[in-house]
Write a protein that holds these residues in place. Structure first.
Motif, PDB file in Angstrom:
ATOM      1  N   HIS A 188       0.889  -0.994  -0.016  1.00  0.00           N
ATOM      2  CA  HIS A 188       0.042  -0.028   0.032  1.00  0.00           C
ATOM      3  C   HIS A 188       1.201   1.233  -0.189  1.00  0.00           C
ATOM      4  CE1 HIS A 188      -2.200  -2.728   3.285  1.00  0.00           C
ATOM      5  NE2 HIS A 188      -2.554  -3.133   2.054  1.00  0.00           N
ATOM      6  N   THR A 189       0.974   2.021  -0.922  1.00  0.00           N
ATOM      7  CA  THR A 189       1.565   3.281  -0.987  1.00  0.00           C
ATOM      8  C   THR A 189       0.863   4.425  -0.139  1.00  0.00           C
ATOM      9  OG1 THR A 189       0.455   4.394  -3.090  1.00  0.00           O
ATOM     10  CG2 THR A 189       2.280   3.038  -3.413  1.00  0.00           C
ATOM     11  N   GLY A 190      -0.600   4.266  -0.001  1.00  0.00           N
ATOM     12  CA  GLY A 190      -1.444   5.198   0.706  1.00  0.00           C
ATOM     13  C   GLY A 190      -1.725   6.305  -0.260  1.00  0.00           C
ATOM     14  N   LEU A 191      -2.680   7.185   0.294  1.00  0.00           N
ATOM     15  CA  LEU A 191      -3.086   8.241  -0.308  1.00  0.00           C
ATOM     16  C   LEU A 191      -2.003   9.206  -0.996  1.00  0.00           C
ATOM     17  CD1 LEU A 191      -6.168   9.067   1.837  1.00  0.00           C
ATOM     18  CD2 LEU A 191      -6.238   7.759  -0.327  1.00  0.00           C
ATOM     19  N   ARG A 192      -2.310   9.846  -2.078  1.00  0.00           N
ATOM     20  CA  ARG A 192      -1.290  10.929  -2.426  1.00  0.00           C
ATOM     21  C   ARG A 192      -1.103  12.036  -1.383  1.00  0.00           C
ATOM     22  NH1 ARG A 192      -2.821  13.558  -7.795  1.00  0.00           N
ATOM     23  NH2 ARG A 192      -0.976  14.422  -7.442  1.00  0.00           N
ATOM     24  N   SER A 193      -2.267  12.468  -0.808  1.00  0.00           N
ATOM     25  CA  SER A 193      -2.190  13.358   0.280  1.00  0.00           C
ATOM     26  C   SER A 193      -1.299  12.921   1.568  1.00  0.00           C
ATOM     27  CB  SER A 193      -3.683  13.651   0.812  1.00  0.00           C
ATOM     28  OG  SER A 193      -4.423  12.730   1.314  1.00  0.00           O
ATOM     29  N   LEU A 194      -1.249  11.646   1.713  1.00  0.00           N
ATOM     30  CA  LEU A 194      -0.412  11.250   2.792  1.00  0.00           C
ATOM     31  C   LEU A 194       1.241  10.626   2.422  1.00  0.00           C
ATOM     32  CD1 LEU A 194      -3.072   8.816   4.674  1.00  0.00           C
ATOM     33  CD2 LEU A 194      -2.653  11.327   4.846  1.00  0.00           C
ATOM     34  N   PHE A 195       1.440  10.998   1.275  1.00  0.00           N
ATOM     35  CA  PHE A 195       2.791  10.721   0.922  1.00  0.00           C
ATOM     36  C   PHE A 195       4.075  11.313   1.742  1.00  0.00           C
ATOM     37  CE2 PHE A 195       6.433  12.066  -1.679  1.00  0.00           C
ATOM     38  CZ  PHE A 195       7.134  10.771  -1.934  1.00  0.00           C
ATOM     39  N   GLU A 196       3.897  12.524   2.012  1.00  0.00           N
ATOM     40  CA  GLU A 196       5.053  12.824   2.815  1.00  0.00           C
ATOM     41  C   GLU A 196       4.910  12.536   4.284  1.00  0.00           C
ATOM     42  OE1 GLU A 196       7.646  14.591   2.110  1.00  0.00           O
ATOM     43  OE2 GLU A 196       7.017  15.256  -0.003  1.00  0.00           O
ATOM     44  N   ALA A 197       3.645  12.110   4.845  1.00  0.00           N
ATOM     45  CA  ALA A 197       3.887  11.793   6.101  1.00  0.00           C
ATOM     46  C   ALA A 197       4.642  10.023   6.080  1.00  0.00           C
ATOM     47  CB  ALA A 197       2.249  11.509   6.773  1.00  0.00           C
ATOM     48  N   THR A 198       3.951   9.565   5.089  1.00  0.00           N
ATOM     49  CA  THR A 198       4.364   8.042   5.048  1.00  0.00           C
ATOM     50  C   THR A 198       6.002   7.971   4.677  1.00  0.00           C
ATOM     51  OG1 THR A 198       2.192   7.318   3.998  1.00  0.00           O
ATOM     52  CG2 THR A 198       4.105   5.734   3.593  1.00  0.00           C
TER      53      THR A 198
ATOM     54  N   GLU B 212      -6.981   1.089  -6.028  1.00  0.00           N
ATOM     55  CA  GLU B 212      -7.749   2.087  -5.276  1.00  0.00           C
ATOM     56  C   GLU B 212      -7.036   3.199  -4.615  1.00  0.00           C
ATOM     57  OE1 GLU B 212     -11.861   1.363  -2.283  1.00  0.00           O
ATOM     58  OE2 GLU B 212     -10.030  -0.015  -2.218  1.00  0.00           O
ATOM     59  N   ALA B 213      -7.694   4.461  -4.234  1.00  0.00           N
ATOM     60  CA  ALA B 213      -6.701   5.532  -3.723  1.00  0.00           C
ATOM     61  C   ALA B 213      -5.864   5.285  -2.914  1.00  0.00           C
ATOM     62  CB  ALA B 213      -7.707   6.735  -3.750  1.00  0.00           C
ATOM     63  N   ASP B 214      -6.371   4.791  -1.622  1.00  0.00           N
ATOM     64  CA  ASP B 214      -5.640   4.380  -0.459  1.00  0.00           C
ATOM     65  C   ASP B 214      -4.736   3.350  -0.878  1.00  0.00           C
ATOM     66  OD1 ASP B 214      -7.499   2.321  -0.326  1.00  0.00           O
ATOM     67  OD2 ASP B 214      -8.221   2.724   1.961  1.00  0.00           O
ATOM     68  N   GLU B 215      -4.797   2.623  -1.726  1.00  0.00           N
ATOM     69  CA  GLU B 215      -4.010   1.479  -1.893  1.00  0.00           C
ATOM     70  C   GLU B 215      -2.693   1.843  -2.751  1.00  0.00           C
ATOM     71  OE1 GLU B 215      -4.131  -2.022  -1.324  1.00  0.00           O
ATOM     72  OE2 GLU B 215      -6.060  -2.305  -0.754  1.00  0.00           O
ATOM     73  N   CYS B 216      -3.036   2.501  -3.587  1.00  0.00           N
ATOM     74  CA  CYS B 216      -1.775   2.948  -4.742  1.00  0.00           C
ATOM     75  C   CYS B 216      -1.939   4.613  -4.953  1.00  0.00           C
ATOM     76  CB  CYS B 216      -1.767   2.010  -5.809  1.00  0.00           C
ATOM     77  SG  CYS B 216      -3.555   2.153  -6.620  1.00  0.00           S
ATOM     78  N   GLY B 217      -2.635   5.407  -4.442  1.00  0.00           N
ATOM     79  CA  GLY B 217      -2.704   6.848  -4.831  1.00  0.00           C
ATOM     80  C   GLY B 217      -1.358   7.503  -5.001  1.00  0.00           C
ATOM     81  N   ALA B 218      -0.443   7.041  -3.982  1.00  0.00           N
ATOM     82  CA  ALA B 218       0.870   7.877  -4.078  1.00  0.00           C
ATOM     83  C   ALA B 218       2.003   6.744  -4.867  1.00  0.00           C
ATOM     84  CB  ALA B 218       1.377   7.944  -2.585  1.00  0.00           C
TER      85      ALA B 218
ATOM     86  N   THR C 133      -3.233  -5.334   9.065  1.00  0.00           N
ATOM     87  CA  THR C 133      -4.094  -5.008   8.443  1.00  0.00           C
ATOM     88  C   THR C 133      -4.028  -3.526   7.843  1.00  0.00           C
ATOM     89  OG1 THR C 133      -4.922  -4.087  10.524  1.00  0.00           O
ATOM     90  CG2 THR C 133      -5.828  -6.197   9.948  1.00  0.00           C
ATOM     91  N   MET C 134      -4.826  -3.127   6.711  1.00  0.00           N
ATOM     92  CA  MET C 134      -4.641  -1.823   6.306  1.00  0.00           C
ATOM     93  C   MET C 134      -5.417  -0.754   7.015  1.00  0.00           C
ATOM     94  SD  MET C 134      -5.563  -0.970   2.256  1.00  0.00           S
ATOM     95  CE  MET C 134      -5.240   0.738   1.851  1.00  0.00           C
ATOM     96  N   HIS C 135      -6.673  -1.228   7.843  1.00  0.00           N
ATOM     97  CA  HIS C 135      -7.153  -0.237   8.637  1.00  0.00           C
ATOM     98  C   HIS C 135      -7.349  -0.708  10.119  1.00  0.00           C
ATOM     99  CE1 HIS C 135      -7.985   1.895   5.002  1.00  0.00           C
ATOM    100  NE2 HIS C 135      -8.752   0.930   4.455  1.00  0.00           N
TER     101      HIS C 135
END
Length: 241
Positions: free
Chosen positions: A44-54, A76-82, A213-215
């Motif tokens: 999971h790359t996470g959302l684009r908006s969370l890229f810097e935090a990740t 899906e965005a939270d899977e590979c948005g970033a 888990t992812m969430h």
């Protein structure tokens, strides 16, 4: 919004960002799973908006530039948005996904060609060996798949056991099925119960010791019993359809 990183199994780290979401009382977590090895993998790359935090969290364990594989369960965005953000900072990295996902989504969306994995295909990262398991429509997405880390007896289980809440322990030996079923009752995200029961039985046969888990919180303990218990909840319809 807060982000933390914790080792939940040998060489396997959970990166978790807590966020406030109006539709989910108590907040929600978006988790990425990092495997530290000779060829590091981020699931999971996470959302684009969370890229810097990740990215900042990963740097506490290893250089982001050393990432080799950027895996995800389904498109899906939270899977590979970033995805493309990480490809830009990790020059040797490639997307890792199912053959279906590579064909219908990632082959076009990613800035670098993906590594398409067949069902049961294995990949050595170094001391860790992973296996790709196709799980179409489980819990959703016809391109879905999960990763089994046999060397650490850890299943990277994506959206299975999704739990609400922003302030949860990184890993627990307690109940995660109850909270996840309570959330599913109001937001049913399972696409096909018949397929889910077959897939969950197959996953239980792996006898995982850790469910990443992812969430929500990851689980440590008798993963087979928990997966079988989840399968039993799908016998009768639950939640909104």
């Amino acid at each position: 919004m807060t982000t933390r990183i914790d080792e939940i199994a040998d060489g396997i780290f959970r990166i978790s960002t807590s966020v406030a979401i109006p539709a989910i009382p108590g907040g929600f977590t978006f988790n990425q799973i990092l495997i530290r090895d000779e060829a590091p993998l981020l699931f999971h790359t996470g959302l684009r908006s969370l890229f810097e935090a990740t990215r900042t969290a990963i740097e506490r364990v290893l250089p982001v530039s050393s990432l080799r594989y950027l895996g995800y369960s389904h498109f899906e965005a939270d899977e590979c948005g970033a995805m493309n953000d990480f490809l830009a900072v990790a020059p040797a990295a490639v997307p890792l996904c199912s053959r279906v996902s590579a064909l219908v989504s990632m082959g076009d969306m990613a800035d670098r060609p993906p590594r398409a994995m067949g069902d049961g295909e294995e990949l050595a990262l170094g001391r860790h060996r992973i296996q790709w398991l196709d799980t179409p429509h489980v819990p959703h997405g016809w391109d879905a798949g999960l990763i089994w880390v046999a060397t650490a007896r850890t299943l990277l289980c994506g959206d299975l056991f999704t739990q609400p809440g922003a302030e949860l322990p990184p890993v627990t030996e307690g109940d995660i099925l109850g909270p996840s079923e309570a959330m599913r009752a109001g937001m049913d995200y399972y696409a096909c119960r018949d397929k889910a029961q077959t897939a969950l039985t197959r996953l239980a046969e792996l006898r995982p010791h850790t469910l990443a888990t992812m969430h929500g919180s990851s689980f440590r303990g008798d993963g087979a019993s928990l997966l079988n218990a989840l399968s039993m909840t799908l016998v009768e319809p639950t939640g909104v359809h």
